[in-house]
Scaffold this motif. Structure first.
Motif, PDB file in Angstrom:
ATOM      1  N   ASN A   1       0.828  -1.213   0.000  1.00 32.57           N
ATOM      2  CA  ASN A   1       0.000   0.000   0.000  1.00 32.57           C
ATOM      3  C   ASN A   1       0.855   1.253   0.000  1.00 32.57           C
ATOM      4  N   ARG A   2       1.959   1.172   0.724  1.00 36.93           N
ATOM      5  CA  ARG A   2       2.883   2.321   0.764  1.00 36.93           C
ATOM      6  C   ARG A   2       3.445   2.559  -0.651  1.00 36.93           C
TER       7      ARG A   2
ATOM      8  N   MET B   1       0.928   4.159  -2.852  1.00 36.08           N
ATOM      9  CA  MET B   1       0.785   5.571  -2.524  1.00 36.08           C
ATOM     10  C   MET B   1       1.937   6.392  -3.136  1.00 36.08           C
TER      11      MET B   1
ATOM     12  N   ALA C   1       1.468   6.892  -6.793  1.00 38.06           N
ATOM     13  CA  ALA C   1       0.424   7.889  -7.074  1.00 38.06           C
ATOM     14  C   ALA C   1       0.975   9.299  -6.856  1.00 38.06           C
ATOM     15  N   VAL C   2       1.772   9.479  -5.801  1.00 40.09           N
ATOM     16  CA  VAL C   2       2.364  10.801  -5.523  1.00 40.09           C
ATOM     17  C   VAL C   2       3.318  11.182  -6.660  1.00 40.09           C
TER      18      VAL C   2
ATOM     19  N   ASP D   1      10.995   6.449   1.959  1.00 43.18           N
ATOM     20  CA  ASP D   1      10.089   6.881   0.881  1.00 43.18           C
ATOM     21  C   ASP D   1      10.813   7.590  -0.256  1.00 43.18           C
TER      22      ASP D   1
ATOM     23  N   LEU E   1       1.430  13.171   1.023  1.00 43.97           N
ATOM     24  CA  LEU E   1       0.523  13.078  -0.120  1.00 43.97           C
ATOM     25  C   LEU E   1       0.563  14.308  -1.023  1.00 43.97           C
TER      26      LEU E   1
END
Ligand code: TYD
Ligand code: MG
Length: 462
Positions: free
Chosen positions: A331-332, A335, A338-339, A369, A397
């Protein structure tokens, strides 16, 4: 014949109910309630031993309690001691879990070898014969003059042997092979595991023994009857790693006597497990030179900074876009992709993306990240980031780069391993600007980071 009571126990959360149901009333998992038969004399015995002598019972204040009870001893294996929180606590029950063949028996036998100098050890093996154990001990260079071996699976015989030998340390290898003759279910079933662990625990607490219990991991990735055992024991350690690589990581999932942040790193060699004192060097060995799609980050595991290489491969999707993650939460990763698309302007959403962390490490820390995003962007653009570059920072985000803890520790490790440049969150600039030995690249956003190290200007986003 003792009367039996039946209860139903959830294999996921350990919750007990009187009636069977398709769904566990506590955790909501389906088809996890398993029948557990308790004999009434066993229950009354357990109840009386836990109550103790009620007539002479006196409540004590915390200040009156004896703290000398927590005596630690070193196992002689530095990485094992680190995960245990500075050695094992005498009288504790430690569960060592892991997939078959990962090296649990090897680790414990090596530990026995270093402990036997001043402690008496009883190694109960339910899986291997005495001869196999002897051969393994010879291979590991364990003398074994004070290690007693019992190839036995019957719980009554094991408890009797513990009584006769009066050891300081007992190893049960493995809990799935031992069984209590009074219980009708097969060895390895939830009932057997639960009752046998309970009996071992009672014997250990009564005699002040330290017990190491080996538990195999089932296909769901947890020790069979996981929560049932986790409640009972003092420490739960998981031994992880890819069987195809030689590195193994020991992680604490529960520790009543220390932190659960520390990891122990081992290498499986021809003469057993070797402690890896400098994990960063090992995890970075064999890095490709100037190749796109790789970036190094620094995570902090307990007290130790560790460098990890994140690799990404982004290719045009043939059908539905696929995502495969190894060592990073799915999930990370979704994300971050998407960012990258929305805030970094790279159309990665229509691509297959594979993300892998080298050496079997798992990156749970958000500090990784930024390196993940840069690795993906580097692969998408097919431009290398350079072998002298590292990056850390949490990505939000809005595409902002947020600060992380232990800055100097991370920078110190990055510089020690010979890196020349490091991308950092701009917010922490004042705290680290004095740091010598690295060119620091402060960035506020994903777009800024890409412009700084990939020469990529943000384009019109979707
Ligand atoms: P083992 O400790 O038996 O695993 P577990 O108890 O977790 O099931 O480890 C077995 C593996 O370790 C096996 O694949 C061979 C390897 N090994 C070595 O590479 N070197 C050694 O010195 C030993 C003892 C085992
Ligand atoms: Mg084994």
């Amino acid at each position: 014949m003792a009367k039996q009571k039946t209860i139903y126990c959830c294999t996921e959360c350990g919750n007990e109910t009187a009636n069977w149901a398709g769904k566990c009333p506590s955790c909501g998992a389906w088809n996890t309630l398993t029948e557990v038969k308790l004999s009434s004399d066993r229950r009354s015995r357990a109840a009386s031993s836990s109550r103790g002598d009620t007539a002479n019972y006196r409540l004590k204040r915390i200040s009156e309690l004896d703290t000398t009870a927590e005596i630690r001893f070193r196992t002689g294996i530095s990485e094992f001691d680190r995960v245990l929180g500075g050695g094992a606590v005498a009288g504790s029950l430690i569960l060592v879990g892991g997939a078959p063949g990962i090296g649990k028996s090897t680790l414990l036998l090596q530990m026995c070898g270093s402990l036997e100098k001043d402690r008496k050890v009883l190694y109960v093996t339910g899986e291997e014969s005495e001869r196999q154990l002897k051969l393994r001990a010879m291979r590991l260079g364990v003398d074994g003059g004070k290690i007693y071996v019992l190839a036995e699976t019957d719980m009554d015989n094991i408890i009797a042997a513990i009584g006769r030998a009066n050891p300081d340390i007992v190893i049960i290898d493995s809990i799935q092979t031992v069984s209590d003759a009074e219980i009708s279910s097969a060895p390895g079933s939830l009932t057997q595991i639960r009752e046998c662990t309970m009996r071992i625990m009672r014997t250990a607490k009564d005699n002040g023994l330290t017990v190491f219990v080996v538990g195999h991991i089932n296909k769901e990735g947890s020790i069979a009857g996981p929560k049932v055992l986790e409640h009972m024991v003092d420490c739960v350690l998981y031994f992880e790693g890819e069987r195809s690589t030689s590195f193994r990581i020991l992680r604490a999932a529960k520790n009543r006597f220390g932190s659960t942040n520390e990891i122990g790193v081992f290498e499986m060699a021809d003469k057993g497990l070797r402690c890896v004192e400098n994990p960063s060097e090992v995890f970075l060995s064999g890095r490709p030179e100037n190749s796109p799609g790789t970036c190094v980050s620094c995570i902090v595991e307990g007290s130790r900074p560790i460098l990890a290489e994140v690799q990404a491969l982004v290719t045009p999707a043939n059908y539905n876009a696929a995502r495969r993650c190894n060592g990073i939460d799915y999930n990370r990763a979704a994300m971050l992709l998407a960012v990258l698309e929305k805030r970094g302007g790279l159309p990665v959403g229509n691509c297959d993306a594979y993300i892998n962390v080298i050496g079997g490490l798992s990156l749970d820390e958000p500090a990784a990240d930024l390196a993940t995003i840069l690795a993906v962007a580097s692969s998408f653009l097919d431009r290398p980031l350079g072998t002298d570059l590292a990056a850390f920072g949490e990505v939000g985000l809005s595409g902002e780069i947020r600060s992380v803890s232990s800055l100097n520790q991370r920078l110190g490790e990055i510089s020690r391993l010979g890196f020349k440049r490091c991308v950092i969150p701009a917010h922490v600039w004042d705290e680290v600007k004095q740091f010598k030995g690295l060119e620091l690249i402060p960035v506020k956003s994903v777009a800024e980071a890409m412009a700084a190290v990939l020469g990529k200007k943000r384009e019109q986003s979707c």
